[in-house]
Write an enzyme that holds these catalytic residues in place. Structure first.
Site, PDB file in Angstrom:
ATOM      1  N   ASN A  78       0.061  -8.542  -0.849  1.00 52.94           N
ATOM      2  CA  ASN A  78      -1.079  -9.356  -0.442  1.00 52.94           C
ATOM      3  C   ASN A  78      -0.639 -10.812  -0.305  1.00 52.94           C
ATOM      4  OD1 ASN A  78      -3.716  -7.549  -1.016  1.00 52.94           O
ATOM      5  ND2 ASN A  78      -2.174  -7.122  -2.577  1.00 52.94           N
ATOM      6  N   CYS A 103       0.848  -1.200   0.000  1.00 55.52           N
ATOM      7  CA  CYS A 103       0.000   0.000   0.000  1.00 55.52           C
ATOM      8  C   CYS A 103       0.877   1.241   0.000  1.00 55.52           C
ATOM      9  CB  CYS A 103      -0.908   0.007   1.221  1.00 55.52           C
ATOM     10  SG  CYS A 103      -1.916   1.500   1.367  1.00 55.52           S
TER      11      CYS A 103
END
Length: 398
Positions: free
Chosen positions: A340, A331
């Site tokens: 992820n 992010c």
């Protein structure tokens, strides 16, 4: 009125008015408790943090290759300002592609597009209303088992067919197939569980972020477009630490469902979540009256706990999970957060427990290897690399 009772009443009224047959639209396969729906977020959440400019052709080919693996839901792009997330500058072209080219897939596909505000919605609608016909169905996650049924899962085999080689090229691989059903389109919005992260990410308060989302949901409802809502940093914030109040997450989830969200994706953006904090959060969400079928879990693997947390959520009855092929991601507004959880690792883990995902592991592993090579980065999926090694071993034996 207690929050759980209030939500139950409002949910019943909302579903009766908006989606009278929504829960009955799930197929008999999806309605069984051993089916896990994977939402592939690689093309958006996975690519947004890459430093080098990624060609549009690569983004489109990634979406198309993923559609051939058995995945049914792909987060394809985001209509955010290129000033803040340059990698998403070509989202209009990605949307045009999935609407007009009908990427070949073995089943009906759903593509999600993230919107930060009404301007993003306007930009999305400029393409969607020009190139699309109205849709009528929302692919809901399968109902979760009752608390008494437990996490019993059945085994299944996977399709051994291999993906086409990366050298075959997007044009040759992904010509429109006249038998491919028109894809469904969903919208996504986002807020966060801490004030500091919300200000850093969207330059507003949590309350203001909900106010920004309200007209998006209202307009989407009028157009019969389903809306998914993310709650970021639900298990840890890079600015306020790991002890995010689960009751605040539950209150946000209730508010978003009351506003009209069709699904809530609870995100461990920093990867700080643990088995204990994940279980506690899910317990609080259930106590607030939020059904498992309204939830998805979104784990990052910064501390290597994503699969552990996913199994905790699976045992709780969650049946929708987000992940990114090859572990892509990170992010821009969460310093230190890694990618992820890899879709290959998630699929392998669930298959090992007897769950069904509909995903072809070998095809998926090949996509992970291909996109890693395209980006010039390491493939972060251990299960993907192991699967590829076994495939090559088999080729040598033959």
């Amino acid at each position: 009125m207690p929050m759980s009772s209030r939500l139950l009443f409002l949910r019943s009224a909302r579903l009766a008015a908006r989606h009278p047959c929504r829960r009955t639209l799930a197929t008999s396969t999806q309605s069984r408790s051993d089916f896990v729906r994977i939402v592939e977020v690689g093309p958006r959440d996975g690519l947004q943090n890459e430093k080098q400019t990624i060609p549009l052709a690569t983004k489109i080919e990634l979406v198309d290759r993923l559609a051939q693996t058995g995945l049914e839901t792909i987060e394809a792009a985001s209509f955010v300002s290129p000033k803040w997330v340059p990698q998403m500058a070509s989202s209009s072209e990605v949307l045009e592609h999935v609407l007009n080219s009908l990427p070949t897939a073995p089943h009906p596909m759903t593509y999600q597009f993230l919107l930060p505000n009404e301007k993003g919605l306007d930009n999305f609608l400029n393409i969607w209303q020009r190139d699309s016909s109205p849709q009528t169905a929302y692919p809901t996650p399968p109902p979760s088992p009752s608390p008494d049924s437990g996490p019993a899962l059945n085994t299944s085999s996977q399709d051994p067919n291999a993906m086409p080689s990366a050298s075959s090229g997007a044009d040759a691989m992904h010509k429109a197939n006249s038998n491919t059903p028109t894809p469904k389109i969903e919208l996504s919005i986002f807020t966060a569980a801490t004030e500091t992260f919300t200000r850093k990410n969207t330059n507003c308060t949590i309350s203001e972020s909900l106010s920004r989302s309200s007209p998006i949901m209202s307009r989407a409802r009028a157009l019969d477009l389903p809306v998914r809502a993310y709650i970021s940093v639900a298990l840890g914030c890079p600015y306020e630490g790991p002890n995010v109040d689960p009751h605040r997450v539950a209150e946000l989830a209730v508010s978003l469902l009351e506003m009209g969200a069709d699904e809530i994706s609870v995100a461990d953006t920093t990867g700080m979540g643990t088995a204990r904090s994940t279980a506690e959060l899910l317990k609080v969400l259930t106590a607030a009256g939020i059904e498992n079928a309204d939830l998805a879990l979104h784990f990052h693997d910064t501390y290597g706990q994503a699969l552990v947390n996913a199994v905790v959520a699976l045992e709780h009855g969650i049946r929708t999970f987000d992940s990114a092929v090859a572990g892509l991601g990170g992010c821009p507004f969460s310093p230190g957060a890694t990618g992820n959880v890899a879709t290959e690792d998630m699929v392998h883990c669930f298959h090992s427990l007897g769950a069904r995902t509909g995903v072809d592991m070998e095809r998926l592993a090949q996509v992970g290897e291909w996109i890693s090579e395209e980006l010039g980065r390491a493939n972060e999926s251990r299960a993907g690399k192991a699967t590829l090694a076994q495939m090559r071993k088999g080729e040598r034996v033959d």
